[in-house]
Design a protein around this motif. Structure first.
Motif, short mmCIF file in Angstrom:
data_model
loop_
_atom_site.label_atom_id
_atom_site.label_comp_id
_atom_site.label_asym_id
_atom_site.label_seq_id
_atom_site.Cartn_x
_atom_site.Cartn_y
_atom_site.Cartn_z
N LYS A 182 52.05 47.40 40.93
CA LYS A 182 51.65 46.08 40.41
C LYS A 182 51.90 44.99 41.44
CE LYS A 182 52.81 46.92 35.52
NZ LYS A 182 53.70 46.45 34.43
N LEU A 183 53.08 45.03 42.07
CA LEU A 183 53.44 43.96 42.98
C LEU A 183 52.61 43.98 44.25
CD1 LEU A 183 57.34 43.93 42.59
CD2 LEU A 183 55.66 42.42 41.54
N ILE B 94 48.02 41.44 47.19
CA ILE B 94 46.66 41.48 47.75
C ILE B 94 45.76 40.51 46.99
CG2 ILE B 94 44.66 42.94 48.19
CD1 ILE B 94 46.69 45.31 48.34
N CYS B 95 45.88 40.47 45.66
CA CYS B 95 45.05 39.57 44.85
C CYS B 95 45.28 38.11 45.24
CB CYS B 95 45.35 39.77 43.37
SG CYS B 95 44.62 41.26 42.67
N ILE B 96 46.52 37.76 45.54
CA ILE B 96 46.80 36.39 45.98
C ILE B 96 46.09 36.11 47.30
CG2 ILE B 96 48.60 34.82 46.80
CD1 ILE B 96 50.51 36.26 44.83
N THR C 190 63.82 42.69 34.01
CA THR C 190 64.80 43.52 34.73
C THR C 190 64.25 44.02 36.06
OG1 THR C 190 64.04 45.49 33.52
CG2 THR C 190 65.93 44.28 32.61
N GLU C 191 62.93 43.97 36.24
CA GLU C 191 62.31 44.46 37.48
C GLU C 191 61.84 43.33 38.38
OE1 GLU C 191 60.35 48.71 36.45
OE2 GLU C 191 59.40 47.02 35.42
N GLN C 192 62.21 42.10 38.06
CA GLN C 192 61.78 40.95 38.85
C GLN C 192 62.74 40.74 40.02
OE1 GLN C 192 61.17 37.63 36.19
NE2 GLN C 192 59.69 38.74 34.94
N ASP C 193 62.50 41.51 41.08
CA ASP C 193 63.37 41.47 42.26
C ASP C 193 62.96 40.36 43.22
OD1 ASP C 193 61.02 42.45 43.28
OD2 ASP C 193 61.81 44.42 43.83
N ALA C 194 63.52 40.38 44.42
CA ALA C 194 63.23 39.36 45.42
C ALA C 194 61.75 39.36 45.81
CB ALA C 194 64.11 39.57 46.65
N TYR C 195 61.16 40.54 45.89
CA TYR C 195 59.74 40.64 46.23
C TYR C 195 58.90 39.96 45.14
CZ TYR C 195 55.32 42.92 47.63
OH TYR C 195 54.03 43.17 48.03
N PHE C 196 59.25 40.20 43.89
CA PHE C 196 58.56 39.54 42.78
C PHE C 196 58.69 38.02 42.90
CE2 PHE C 196 58.83 37.34 38.74
CZ PHE C 196 57.70 37.77 38.07
N GLN C 197 59.89 37.53 43.14
CA GLN C 197 60.11 36.08 43.23
C GLN C 197 59.30 35.48 44.37
OE1 GLN C 197 61.55 34.57 40.88
NE2 GLN C 197 62.54 36.31 39.86
N LEU D 62 56.44 36.62 45.54
CA LEU D 62 55.04 36.61 45.14
C LEU D 62 54.77 35.50 44.11
CD1 LEU D 62 54.23 40.43 44.78
CD2 LEU D 62 53.62 38.88 46.65
N HIS D 63 55.72 35.30 43.22
CA HIS D 63 55.58 34.25 42.22
C HIS D 63 55.45 32.88 42.91
CE1 HIS D 63 56.81 31.41 39.02
NE2 HIS D 63 56.23 32.29 38.23
N ALA D 64 56.27 32.64 43.93
CA ALA D 64 56.21 31.38 44.68
C ALA D 64 54.88 31.25 45.42
CB ALA D 64 57.38 31.31 45.66
#
Length: 285
Positions: A154-155, A160-162, A180-187, A189-191
């Motif tokens: 997903k991440l 890539i979608c961004i 629980t799976e929102q790690d540094a990589y997720f954060q 990508l969110h930014a």
């Protein structure tokens, strides 16, 4: 470093015992005098490229390394050329004597390699490293279609979608990631996604949108707004504006060329591209 190596008596211990313990080793016995060996060598070259992160093709040239070939042949009970031996952590796990098709070898590999979605994800990451975003999207989307619950898939797909400005898809992917799976990589990508969204609300877009509200039939404003929207990643809105121009005048300035360029910028098989390509064809034919 290449994942295709010619084995010699000098390097065999290093290759088979000391290095590449994280890879599946395909030990192949080869002779240039044997047509089946030549054909299988081409297959293995292709597979080495496809599974670059996961396999090492180690070739014993039975013509050039006769003593080594004889020694190994006795150890494994070699009876035919070509023969392919699969080694994992330095130990044989499978042997394929005689000529094998690409499908035969892939089936054997599947028993010992990571799951297909992980292999596809690795290919997506490699395409990303090569800055080939459309190919990266295609591989990551295939991985997602196999396992839509895999957070790492997903991440990577969201990333890539961004980059290809499919922001709604990226948002949906990030929204599906559990807390629980929102790690540094997720954060991270969110930014990146929030920054991309802000770029879609530029003053120029607002100005042209207001101008179009005042003159809804002005194709010149539509064309300018469509180009700005496309640059900001709002490609569906841009295509809709351009299509409204083309419905009235197929030759209006650069509208047709801009329309086609937006479609070509989308990943192969993208539903938006397919839909608007059909709409254009219906106008043309």
């Amino acid at each position: 470093m290449s994942n295709q190596i010619q084995l010699t008596s000098e390097n065999i211990q290093q290759v088979l015992a000391e290095q590449n313990q994280d890879k599946l080793i395909l030990l192949t016995f080869f002779s240039a005098q044997n047509p089946d060996c030549m054909a299988q060598a081409d297959i293995l070259k292709s597979l080495a490229s496809s599974y670059e992160s996961h396999i090492l093709v180690a070739t014993v040239d039975c013509d050039m390394q006769q003593a080594l070939a004889s020694q190994l042949a006795q150890q494994i009970g070699l009876q035919a050329l070509p023969t392919l031996v699969l080694l994992k952590n330095g130990a044989p796990v499978d042997m394929l004597p005689g000529a094998q098709s690409e499908d035969d070898i892939k089936k054997a590999l599947a028993e010992h390699l990571p799951k297909p979605e992980i292999l596809l994800l690795d290919q997506a990451k490699q395409a990303l490293a090569d800055e080939d975003l459309n190919t990266a999207f295609a591989f990551a989307k295939q991985a997602y279609d196999i396992d839509a619950n895999n957070t790492r898939v997903k991440l990577v797909l969201a990333n890539i979608c961004i980059q290809i400005q499919k922001l709604d898809d990226a948002q949906a992917l990030l929204d599906s990631v559990t807390e629980t799976e929102q790690d540094a990589y997720f954060q991270n990508l969110h930014a990146k996604l929030e920054q991309a969204k802000q770029a879609q609300e530029s003053p120029e877009i607002k100005m042209l949108s207001a101008a179009l509200e005042s003159e809804p039939e002005n194709d010149d404003i539509k064309l300018k707004l469509a180009n700005v929207l496309a640059e900001a990643g709002k490609k569906e809105e841009a295509l809709a504006l351009l299509l409204s121009i083309l419905k009235r005048d197929m030759n209006f300035m650069s509208a047709k060329q801009d329309f086609l360029e937006i479609i070509s910028s989308l990943p192969s098989g993208d539903t938006l591209a397919v839909s608007y390509r059909r709409k254009l064809y219906s106008l043309l034919y």
